[in-house]
Design a protein around this motif. Structure first.
Motif, PDB file in Angstrom:
ATOM      1  N   ARG A 333      -5.825   5.783   3.045  1.00 17.31           N
ATOM      2  CA  ARG A 333      -4.573   5.667   2.292  1.00 17.31           C
ATOM      3  C   ARG A 333      -4.256   4.211   1.966  1.00 17.31           C
ATOM      4  N   ILE A 334      -4.618   3.295   2.844  1.00 19.10           N
ATOM      5  CA  ILE A 334      -4.413   1.872   2.580  1.00 19.10           C
ATOM      6  C   ILE A 334      -5.342   1.417   1.449  1.00 19.10           C
ATOM      7  N   ALA A 335      -6.576   1.886   1.476  1.00 25.53           N
ATOM      8  CA  ALA A 335      -7.531   1.512   0.429  1.00 25.53           C
ATOM      9  C   ALA A 335      -7.077   1.992  -0.941  1.00 25.53           C
ATOM     10  N   ALA A 336      -6.338   3.105  -0.970  1.00 21.21           N
ATOM     11  CA  ALA A 336      -5.895   3.686  -2.236  1.00 21.21           C
ATOM     12  C   ALA A 336      -4.501   3.219  -2.645  1.00 21.21           C
ATOM     13  N   ALA A 337      -3.889   2.342  -1.887  1.00 20.60           N
ATOM     14  CA  ALA A 337      -2.525   1.904  -2.186  1.00 20.60           C
ATOM     15  C   ALA A 337      -2.474   1.206  -3.540  1.00 20.60           C
ATOM     16  N   SER A 338      -1.422   1.461  -4.278  1.00 25.32           N
ATOM     17  CA  SER A 338      -1.224   0.835  -5.583  1.00 25.32           C
ATOM     18  C   SER A 338      -0.858  -0.634  -5.402  1.00 25.32           C
ATOM     19  N   PRO A 339      -0.896  -1.426  -6.472  1.00 26.37           N
ATOM     20  CA  PRO A 339      -0.499  -2.835  -6.343  1.00 26.37           C
ATOM     21  C   PRO A 339       0.910  -3.010  -5.771  1.00 26.37           C
ATOM     22  N   ASP A 340       1.861  -2.194  -6.232  1.00 21.09           N
ATOM     23  CA  ASP A 340       3.227  -2.308  -5.711  1.00 21.09           C
ATOM     24  C   ASP A 340       3.285  -1.928  -4.234  1.00 21.09           C
ATOM     25  N   GLU A 341       2.570  -0.880  -3.876  1.00 17.61           N
ATOM     26  CA  GLU A 341       2.549  -0.466  -2.469  1.00 17.61           C
ATOM     27  C   GLU A 341       1.907  -1.542  -1.593  1.00 17.61           C
ATOM     28  N   THR A 342       0.873  -2.184  -2.124  1.00 20.31           N
ATOM     29  CA  THR A 342       0.201  -3.231  -1.368  1.00 20.31           C
ATOM     30  C   THR A 342       1.153  -4.399  -1.090  1.00 20.31           C
ATOM     31  N   VAL A 343       1.944  -4.754  -2.083  1.00 20.22           N
ATOM     32  CA  VAL A 343       2.927  -5.815  -1.900  1.00 20.22           C
ATOM     33  C   VAL A 343       3.923  -5.433  -0.803  1.00 20.22           C
ATOM     34  N   GLN A 344       4.383  -4.194  -0.834  1.00 18.92           N
ATOM     35  CA  GLN A 344       5.352  -3.730   0.157  1.00 18.92           C
ATOM     36  C   GLN A 344       4.750  -3.730   1.561  1.00 18.92           C
ATOM     37  N   LEU A 345       3.513  -3.276   1.670  1.00 17.91           N
ATOM     38  CA  LEU A 345       2.853  -3.237   2.979  1.00 17.91           C
ATOM     39  C   LEU A 345       2.677  -4.646   3.539  1.00 17.91           C
ATOM     40  N   ALA A 346       2.275  -5.568   2.685  1.00 20.47           N
ATOM     41  CA  ALA A 346       2.032  -6.934   3.152  1.00 20.47           C
ATOM     42  C   ALA A 346       3.315  -7.632   3.559  1.00 20.47           C
ATOM     43  N   ALA A 347       4.449  -7.156   3.020  1.00 14.74           N
ATOM     44  CA  ALA A 347       5.740  -7.776   3.348  1.00 14.74           C
ATOM     45  C   ALA A 347       6.466  -7.054   4.471  1.00 14.74           C
ATOM     46  N   SER A 348       5.841  -6.077   5.074  1.00 13.66           N
ATOM     47  CA  SER A 348       6.478  -5.305   6.136  1.00 13.66           C
ATOM     48  C   SER A 348       6.885  -6.207   7.301  1.00 13.66           C
ATOM     49  N   ARG A 349       7.999  -5.867   7.923  1.00 11.97           N
ATOM     50  CA  ARG A 349       8.430  -6.595   9.114  1.00 11.97           C
ATOM     51  C   ARG A 349       7.555  -6.266  10.318  1.00 11.97           C
ATOM     52  N   ASP A 350       6.828  -5.159  10.235  1.00  6.46           N
ATOM     53  CA  ASP A 350       5.995  -4.682  11.348  1.00  6.46           C
ATOM     54  C   ASP A 350       4.588  -5.272  11.220  1.00  6.46           C
ATOM     55  N   ALA A 351       4.196  -6.065  12.183  1.00  5.34           N
ATOM     56  CA  ALA A 351       2.862  -6.675  12.149  1.00  5.34           C
ATOM     57  C   ALA A 351       1.758  -5.637  12.134  1.00  5.34           C
ATOM     58  N   VAL A 353       1.729  -2.875  10.539  1.00  3.61           N
ATOM     59  CA  VAL A 353       1.556  -2.441   9.157  1.00  3.61           C
ATOM     60  C   VAL A 353       0.845  -3.531   8.353  1.00  3.61           C
ATOM     61  N   ARG A 354       1.238  -4.771   8.541  1.00  2.00           N
ATOM     62  CA  ARG A 354       0.571  -5.876   7.830  1.00  2.00           C
ATOM     63  C   ARG A 354      -0.904  -5.932   8.225  1.00  2.00           C
ATOM     64  N   MET A 355      -1.198  -5.616   9.475  1.00  2.00           N
ATOM     65  CA  MET A 355      -2.584  -5.612   9.928  1.00  2.00           C
ATOM     66  C   MET A 355      -3.409  -4.566   9.184  1.00  2.00           C
ATOM     67  N   LEU A 356      -2.796  -3.420   8.880  1.00  2.00           N
ATOM     68  CA  LEU A 356      -3.516  -2.369   8.161  1.00  2.00           C
ATOM     69  C   LEU A 356      -3.910  -2.832   6.764  1.00  2.00           C
ATOM     70  N   VAL A 357      -2.975  -3.431   6.028  1.00  2.00           N
ATOM     71  CA  VAL A 357      -3.284  -3.860   4.661  1.00  2.00           C
ATOM     72  C   VAL A 357      -4.206  -5.074   4.672  1.00  2.00           C
ATOM     73  N   ALA A 358      -4.178  -5.841   5.746  1.00  2.00           N
ATOM     74  CA  ALA A 358      -5.064  -7.002   5.854  1.00  2.00           C
ATOM     75  C   ALA A 358      -6.529  -6.607   5.963  1.00  2.00           C
ATOM     76  N   GLN A 359      -6.792  -5.345   6.235  1.00  2.00           N
ATOM     77  CA  GLN A 359      -8.177  -4.863   6.308  1.00  2.00           C
ATOM     78  C   GLN A 359      -8.808  -4.722   4.924  1.00  2.00           C
ATOM     79  N   ARG A 360      -7.994  -4.723   3.878  1.00  2.00           N
ATOM     80  CA  ARG A 360      -8.553  -4.633   2.530  1.00  2.00           C
ATOM     81  C   ARG A 360      -9.302  -5.920   2.197  1.00  2.00           C
TER      82      ARG A 360
END
Length: 507
Positions: A333-351, A353-360
């Protein structure tokens, strides 16, 4: 095994005359190593193929032998490999269908596009495993006929064949509209009733633990049902009744079906076995409501497996990131995240969650660089291998987080030789980083020399082309065969040293 000769055989810089020399002295193992080379002449290929069926099969599957190179009477398995790849000759098949070796006939039965007369011969084979192999791979019409074979093992194979007609699969899974089987592998070998207990120490050939027959061939009938449940061609209406079956294996096979009805999914979500609920959680067919139900399931591994479901909503995934150990992996699901979703994930207050998107590894530069400067070491560690990070970012990451990120920084494909050398000098040392640096294409000689001090990194460093040739030559005499072989495979090894080694280290 002569490690140096095996290393030379794999060395891409080995001169042609030394290839010929090695072929002349090679045993079967070394011949197999040589056969993996991509620079062999046709004469060298046929010479190696003549060393044994195993090598000929290897070359045939790689498309490096043709039908003109093979005599099926001499090398039947190589002929079968060509037939399996669609590159053999149909005139070979009648001979192979009556070959005295059961294994030959069994492998032929798995080949595509067999002539009708050969199919009939194999279907009447005296060895039931040959017939079962045919049932597993054959066409729809033949599979339908073999599904009614009196031997349950043949029916089990037909139940797994996706070409078997759905109506026939329904008969196999329900047992309705089809005569009961008369034999199985258990009653072929043992007086019934018989159960092969897991703790049984008597050799039972190919009987699995739990194989049983009391005249009803129950363990094989169970396998017929399981194969049919796993078969996507089996009608879902015939599969649904197994939601309440006492067998965990059958319920599990139902839980992963891509056509699982929502009501059946909801029923399986209450299964007492966490493994069944975990199977269900990974199924992309389950709906949003069921996903949210399973997100609260604290059963063993259910939440982690749900996180791997490609359709899990991001808000649910965010909760799962903090509730379970997902590990350093890129979730679908992270690999398929849209550009807007990716921005939101990277800005999450929860580390987490940021760790998940950092795997891309395809993040926009701005997001990548922001994550590289993240104050949480887990996030920085996840993004460290991302292409495009500058030396400045990599050095800052090491300064900020130290040993927690050093090994991951060493895996970055754009890490410069200077950075890699600095990582090998890091205090305290990070042994895993030595292994990563030793395999990095940018590793400079000083860093590789440092890697030679680590037992696990030593073979990797010995094979690295940036290692000084004189050092490579010295490593040929290492007591550790892994190191000697790696050094012999090093493309920077001097041709004169290769020549001496090919004579000195004889088989």
């Amino acid at each position: 095994m002569n490690h140096v000769l095996h290393g030379l055989a794999a060395n891409p810089s080995l001169p042609p005359e030394l290839i010929d020399r090695l072929i002349t002295i090679a045993d079967t193992d070394l011949s197999s190593e040589l056969a993996a080379r991509t620079d062999l002449t046709p004469t060298q290929l046929t010479t190696l193929a003549a060393r044994g069926d195993e090598i000929a099969v290897q070359l045939a599957y790689e498309g490096r032998l043709t039908a003109d190179d093979i005599d099926p009477a001499v090398q039947p398995y190589a002929a079968l490999a060509l037939l399996d790849e669609g590159a053999g000759r149909q005139e070979w098949t009648p001979f192979l269908a009556t070959h005295p070796a059961t294994r030959v006939r069994e492998k032929l039965a798995a080949c595509p596009d067999l002539p009708p007369d050969v199919v009939r011969t194999l279907a009447a084979d005296p060895d039931i495993q040959v017939v079962a192999e045919l049932a597993l791979w054959t066409t729809s019409d033949t599979a339908a006929r073999l599904a009614q074979h009196p031997h349950a093992e043949v029916r089990r194979a037909a139940a797994a064949n996706e070409s078997t007609p759905p109506v026939v699969l329904e008969m196999l899974i329900t047992g309705k509209g089809i005569p009961s089987p008369r034999r199985c592998l258990v009653c072929d070998r043992e007086e019934t009733p018989f159960v092969h207990e897991p703790s049984c120490r008597r050799p039972q050939g190919d009987l699995l633990a739990g194989a049983a027959c009391d005249g009803s061939h129950q363990s094989t009938v169970h396998e017929i049902q399981r194969m049919a449940l796993l078969n996507p061609a089996t009608p879902i209406d015939a599969a649904v009744p197994f939601a309440d079956h006492p067998s965990m294996l059958l319920r599990s096979a139902l839980a992963i079906r891509p056509d699982l009805p929502p009501s059946v999914g909801a029923h399986l979500a209450k299964d007492p076995i966490p493994g069944i609920r975990g199977d269900l959680a990974e199924n992309p067919a389950i709906a949003d409501t069921l996903i949210r139900t399973l997100a609260a399931d604290r059963g063993h591994d259910v939440q982690r497996r749900l996180a791997h479901n490609p359709n899990v909503p991001l808000d649910v995934l965010a909760d799962l990131a903090g509730a379970t150990r997902i590990g350093s992996t890129l979730l679908p699901r992270i690999a398929a995240a849209s550009p807007d979703e990716t921005v939101q994930l990277a800005a999450s207050r929860d580390a987490a969650v940021r760790m998940l998107v950092a795997q891309r590894r395809d993040l926009p530069a701005a997001i990548r660089d922001t994550l590289a400067a993240d104050p949480d070491a887990k996030v920085a560690k996840s993004v460290a291998p991302h292409p495009g990070l500058s030396d400045a970012h990599l050095r800052a990451m090491v300064t900020r987080h130290g040993v927690q990120v050093v090994a991951k920084v060493a895996t970055n494909p754009d890490a410069s030789p200077a950075v890699l050398e600095e990582l090998t000098r890091h205090q305290p040392p990070v042994r895993k980083a030595f292994r990563e640096v030793a395999g990095h294409p940018h590793a400079p000689a000083p860093a590789l020399l440092a890697c030679l001090t680590d037992e696990q990194a030593r073979p990797l460093a010995a094979a690295h082309p940036n290692l000084p040739p004189a050092v490579i030559a010295e490593l040929l005499t290492e007591d550790d065969g892994r190191v000697a072989e790696a050094a012999a495979s090093n493309p920077s090894l001097a041709p004169t040293v290769m020549s001496v080694a090919s004579r000195r280290f004889v088989l």
